[in-house]
Write a protein that holds these residues in place. Structure first.
Motif, PDB file in Angstrom:
ATOM      1  N   SER A 497       0.814  -1.210   0.000  1.00 46.64           N
ATOM      2  CA  SER A 497       0.000   0.000   0.000  1.00 46.64           C
ATOM      3  C   SER A 497       0.850   1.263   0.000  1.00 46.64           C
ATOM      4  N   SER A 498       2.101   1.157   0.462  1.00 42.10           N
ATOM      5  CA  SER A 498       2.942   2.357   0.421  1.00 42.10           C
ATOM      6  C   SER A 498       3.135   2.837  -1.016  1.00 42.10           C
ATOM      7  N   MET A 501      -0.105   4.636  -2.151  1.00 45.60           N
ATOM      8  CA  MET A 501      -0.264   5.971  -1.569  1.00 45.60           C
ATOM      9  C   MET A 501       0.681   6.955  -2.252  1.00 45.60           C
ATOM     10  N   GLU A 502       1.907   6.509  -2.435  1.00 47.27           N
ATOM     11  CA  GLU A 502       2.887   7.391  -3.050  1.00 47.27           C
ATOM     12  C   GLU A 502       2.503   7.710  -4.488  1.00 47.27           C
ATOM     13  N   GLY A 505      -0.125  10.330  -4.484  1.00 45.12           N
ATOM     14  CA  GLY A 505       0.461  11.618  -4.128  1.00 45.12           C
ATOM     15  C   GLY A 505       1.209  12.226  -5.310  1.00 45.12           C
ATOM     16  N   ASN A 509      -0.017  15.433  -7.757  1.00 45.44           N
ATOM     17  CA  ASN A 509       0.800  16.626  -7.917  1.00 45.44           C
ATOM     18  C   ASN A 509       1.002  16.990  -9.383  1.00 45.44           C
TER      19      ASN A 509
ATOM     20  N   LYS B 342      11.119  13.996   0.261  1.00 44.44           N
ATOM     21  CA  LYS B 342       9.923  13.657  -0.508  1.00 44.44           C
ATOM     22  C   LYS B 342       8.674  14.268   0.146  1.00 44.44           C
ATOM     23  N   THR B 345       8.730  18.018  -0.175  1.00 44.66           N
ATOM     24  CA  THR B 345       8.361  18.418  -1.534  1.00 44.66           C
ATOM     25  C   THR B 345       6.850  18.327  -1.725  1.00 44.66           C
ATOM     26  N   ALA B 346       6.264  17.255  -1.208  1.00 49.51           N
ATOM     27  CA  ALA B 346       4.812  17.084  -1.339  1.00 49.51           C
ATOM     28  C   ALA B 346       4.052  18.188  -0.622  1.00 49.51           C
ATOM     29  N   LYS B 348       4.389  21.198  -0.945  1.00 50.08           N
ATOM     30  CA  LYS B 348       4.061  22.275  -1.880  1.00 50.08           C
ATOM     31  C   LYS B 348       2.624  22.154  -2.381  1.00 50.08           C
ATOM     32  N   MET B 357       1.867  11.631   1.578  1.00 51.39           N
ATOM     33  CA  MET B 357       3.244  11.187   1.410  1.00 51.39           C
ATOM     34  C   MET B 357       3.833  10.741   2.749  1.00 51.39           C
ATOM     35  N   ALA B 360       2.676   7.350   3.332  1.00 52.59           N
ATOM     36  CA  ALA B 360       3.322   6.455   2.357  1.00 52.59           C
ATOM     37  C   ALA B 360       4.735   6.106   2.817  1.00 52.59           C
TER      38      ALA B 360
END
Lengths: 663, 663
Positions: A497-498, A501-502, A505, A509, B342, B345-346, B348, B357, B360
């Motif tokens: 799941s990581s 989720m990433e 994200g 973006n 990471k 940065t997210a 933003k 993130m 994650a």
């Protein structure tokens, strides 16, 4: 073994129902030119996604087929079964979604005639997915059994694995797609530009509507199709291993499935009228009708076959479990539940306390579903032994047509609302579509409880089948190799799941940047004088979803193979033991956290704590954003993961028995 | 069995070291009157909390003692062991914290003389906790063994359970306290009033500083004390069950502990000078010195006792594991790690993408620690059988004094920074304390990895001891009763942590309201002309922490009893099997998510993406708020939970063998 023909026959009946439903929906009017245009954009986006996803799937399927063909004894037949499983699953998802993207605009149009008509159109559209899933599964399985005439484990599991593979793709890819688009659309559209939901000026809005279809409709359909199929497979395998197996015992789960189908027809086509706008209550009634009729028929069947009544009790425990799982999701995530109000209240302290409480609610929400599943296992086991657990799962999934109908209702009504908004339809129409949209959100959340609990129960049934497959009567957790398997198994859902989720994200973006770019470069966009470039946003969601697929899918497929090859079958058994409960809890936590945070935002929007635009609302929007990938990407994808891992473990079990490095 | 006396002797040495350290710290100067005043306020708050917590503990302890006394065979002796475990654990936490709250102001004062002096003062202060933990544990255990002269399971487990109970209270209560105060102070102070961290005008600031001590110092000390103790207990029990047990095999884990103590003395008292301000590198050096010296002594010991070298390899795998767990936490949560950047940065994209993130990263961070533990189990098992796993754990925990020293360094430096800020000390002093404070945050995060992995390994060792205790050589997961146990076990960490998250959310909101009230009603507060009512804020944190303790603690204690009584010992074994890995993953996920989100905020504050006050920073503050209870309340408390559940399961196992309802 003529019960195969019953399976095929029941499947044909289900498909006929699906086709009739489709024809009835397509007969409805589509509305104005603008509405058709928007609907077409959604349709094209969804089709484009499925087509490109299919290319990736074909690559995986071809490689796996070659490996199975040459690597497994009885390879050619396993490949055939695998392909039948994959193709029937894909057809279900494709057909269901094709009708869903045609039902949305028709639901909007029929909203002119009032809530009841719009409701019926959406239900009819959803029922295509529901009955197609049951139909294709029963036909595919029945045909394979009729062709092979023997009940060999690898063949049946090959079928299950085919379905699992498609489910994994549909859940993971669809899940990333839908939330990348949704989160991206919201972040810029609502927060920066102050646009309402589904505003035509938002470049990501079509992608958002496409996402509902590829994620909530196609993804969920493939997921439940798979659980349905592997449950039947597991039941057949366990029945086959019983010392006292009889023909009627063997056919029992197939009959249960067929009778559930009759219950579903009653539940869907004799669905009561919506009274006083209480749509959710009507849907509850539909499920209860399905359960009641299925139960009555099941008791008659058990008597007719002269099987012990304990078998019926086991089936009943599955039916009741399905209803309870539906109810408990509603209890935690429903529009004005205690938990939702708790989160909304915490929003007064800001986004931080909102998300703290949101995760707390999700963590808390695990206990009732877990104990319900425990209860069903206990009852069915004491009434009918290990086989009882399998038929409890069969009983639960005999409701599939109804549950999937209600689930697919979600994306249809969501889209219908979007189309109404984008076409600037009258207030009265939008009131109807808004009501249905809100209900759709609830049903999407509640059917998840069913999908997660069901996936767990079917994985447990598969696990028992696994033990039979490798001829082990005991997996001893005191063996350190099993301990290692257990730890790796518990790790799998977290690491899997990581990536999801990433991916959300990251893709969200990119969507945010694209929307900002369009707003900046397309002149007159914000004034409604120029059209945004919807296609590019659709493309970004598509490309990112497909790009992010590979790593988590490979982890899910390769980990059990590696553990089996290195540490042997018992460690692999440990892996399943560690994975199934950890994944069950994590999925519930994620799905219910997300659902509750979503509705907490809606609760504030309906005027509490300052309503829209207040600080509490801004805080709740943050929670909703976090909740999106939790509930629609990571949480549901875990269902598919545990079944892929389970089916591939059983499929390759004979190899591990021969080749494991460590014993 | 004269090795008992070695245990007592080593324990006395450790206590002497602790006392010398304490004396050396107390000799340092305390600084200005204002500094002393602030330090006293923190000290009083911390003592008040521990006192009130003790009342609740006494109630639990008395009830449990009565139940054990009359309910268990050999009851009076078990009660004695239980009380010794509880009292030694409490003494460790109390003594460690008493020195920590005296070291903070002395660290601030010595910061006037530069980074190195302040660093040494803080390390010296922390070492009291480290050596006291080892000392009390070895003396308590050794004295019990010497008194009882036999190695009966219930007696040893009684000792372990006493330690577990205190650990549960300290971790849960301290965790809720510290984050209620911290989150509450931040939410109003930083966000609404734009005050810097530790501003004297913030009414919650003393409570925040108290929280660091009761949570990070006392809580962690009790947690690791417990892991240390139960690891030794488990090793003794497993050794006792070996068919080829010899006197030297039996004494081996105690010797390992004693040699680790020597390594720790070298690592702490010959700690290198800090060069170029790189404090973290110095701490790494300290751990490496400890590991190296312990390893050399261990190899000599193994030769001297003429044990197979495989035993040393098992111990070494534990030592290496400890270092790797320390490193991997740093890898994921360290100040400028990839993962932290990471998340930054997210930010933003807003608070929503920040927390997506952040979670994650936490989910991702599970894989390396899990595989490290798997590796240590594999190596130690193949080298020395099941006993190897126990001595690997013993090897890992032989570093306890060093690890706890470095951990307690955290709250001391955090407080030192707060005192410098509140006393408006010179820029150069604050630069030193800020540097140390930042390092303290890192070490608090990294030692968590050790605590979580260690708790898991010691729970696995206990699990093996459990199997011995109930005379089962196999727990078969194909038995549905075991399946039920597994599901309930996996549920436990989720439901347990939900209460902690909710408690923090709730208590933080009450703190927010209190701070707002004081700002409103106390005239001249914001101008610095009037003092806030710190005591009331301290009181709110205290009362709420203690109020929220009961339910999760009762769940942890009652669930295994209920499962054991209803479903029997095998289901209870299943519960442990389901709980340990799920809890391991959940704890890692929570601790590392929180740590990484914390440092992402700091990364932005150091000038990236617009720095302090930018939109990205606001987003990161939300993530930090969510991360607080994840990393400092729920995550670490899971360590204590799994050990309480394990020890009570073993303690009551004989009862379940006789009385279970279902078999």
């Amino acid at each position: 073994m003529e019960f195969y023909y019953y399976s095929i026959l029941a499947g044909i009946v289900a498909l006929v129902v699906a086709v009739i439903s489709a024809m009835l929906v397509l007969r409805e009017k589509e509305g104005t030119k603008q509405m058709i245009e928007i609907a077409n954009a959604i349709k094209e986006g969804a089709n484009a996604y499925l087509k490109r996803q299919m290319k990736t799937i074909i690559i995986f399927a071809v490689i796996l087929s070659i490996l199975f063909f040459f690597g497994l004894s009885n390879g050619p037949r396993i490949v055939l079964a695998f392909l039948v499983g994959a193709i029937t699953s894909y057809l279900t998802a494709y057909l269901g979604m094709s009708i869903a993207v045609r039902s949305n605009v028709r639901t909007t149009k029929s909203a002119e005639r009032g809530l009841n008509d719009a409701f019926k159109t959406a239900i009819l559209g959803g029922s295509v997915t529901g009955f197609a899933a049951v139909g294709f599964s029963l036909i595919g399985l029945g045909a394979l059994l009729a062709y092979f005439t023997t009940l060999q484990i690898p063949l049946l599991i090959g079928f299950g694995f085919g379905a699992s593979l498609i489910s994994l793709f549909a859940r993971v890819g669809g899940g990333i797609y839908t939330k990348a688009a949704d989160v991206g659309a919201d972040l810029v559209g609502k927060t920066e530009l102050n646009l309402p939901e589904d505003d035509v000026r938002n470049p990501a809005t079509i992608a958002d509507n496409v996402g509902d279809n590829v994620g909530d409709c196609a993804g969920m359909a493939a997921d439940v199709f798979e659980s349905y199929s592997v449950t039947l497979v597991a039941a057949l395998l366990i029945a086959n291993s019983l010392p006292h197996v009889t023909a009627s015992l063997f056919a029992y789960p197939i009959y249960i499935a067929a009778l559930g189908l009759i219950g579903s027809m009653a539940g869907i086509f004799f669905i009561p009228k919506v009274r006083n706008g209480k749509v959710v209550r009507t849907l509850y009634a539909s499920i209860l009708i399905t359960v009641a009729i299925a139960a009555i028929l099941d008791i008659a069947l058990t008597r007719y076959l002269a099987l012990p009544m304990g078998y019926f009790v086991a089936v009943l425990s599955g039916l009741v479990l399905a209803f309870l799982l539906f109810w408990v999701s509603d209890y935690y995530t429903g529009g004005s539940s205690k938990s939702v109000i708790k989160i909304a209240t915490a929003s007064k302290g800001g986004a931080g306390t909102n998300v703290i409480m949101g995760l707390a609610v999700g963590l808390r929400s695990t206990w009732m579903p877990a104990l319900f599943v425990v209860g069903a296992i206990l009852v069915s086991y004491f009434e009918a032994g290990v086989y009882g657990i399998a038929i409890a799962a069969a009983g639960m999934f005999s409701l599939t047509a109804t549950i999937l109908t209600i689930d697919s209702f979600g994306p249809i009504t969501d889209n219908a609302g979007g189309i109404a908004e984008m076409s600037h339809l009258s207030h009265s129409v939008r009131k109807v579509t808004d009501t249905l949209d809100a209900v759709g959100n609830t049903t999407k959340a509640t059917t998840k409880g069913f999908a997660i609990g069901g996936a767990t129960l079917s994985a447990i049934a598969l696990f028992v089948a696994f033990a039979n497959a490798v001829n082990i009567t005991a997996i001893n957790v005191l063996n350190p190799l099993v301990t290692i398997g257990i730890i790796i198994g518990a790790l799998l859902p977290f690491i899997f799941s990581s990536f999801l989720m990433e991916a959300v994200g990251h893709a969200a973006n990119m969507m945010v940047e694209e929307v900002r770019r369009q707003v900046k470069t397309i002149k007159g966009l914000m004034q409604g004088k120029a059209k945004p470039d919807y296609a590019r946003a659709v493309d970004i969601a598509t490309v990112n979803a497909l790009k992010s697929l590979a790593v988590p899918e490979l982890i899910a497929i390769i980990t059990p193979i590696a553990v089996g090859l290195i540490f042997g079958k018992e460690a692999l058994g440990g892996l399943l033991v560690g994975m199934i409960p950890a994944s069950f809890m994590l999925a519930l936590f994620m799905a219910n956290s997300g659902g509750a945070m979503d509705n907490a935002k809606k609760y504030i929007e309906s005027g509490h704590f300052g309503g829209k635009g207040s600080d509490a609302h801004k805080a709740a929007v943050v929670g909703d954003t976090l909740g999106d990938p939790l509930k629609d990407t990571a949480g549901p994808a875990l269902n598919s993961m545990i079944k892929v891992v389970s089916t591939i473990s059983i499929l390759l079990a004979p190899v591990f028995v021969t080749f494991a490095l460590v014993h």
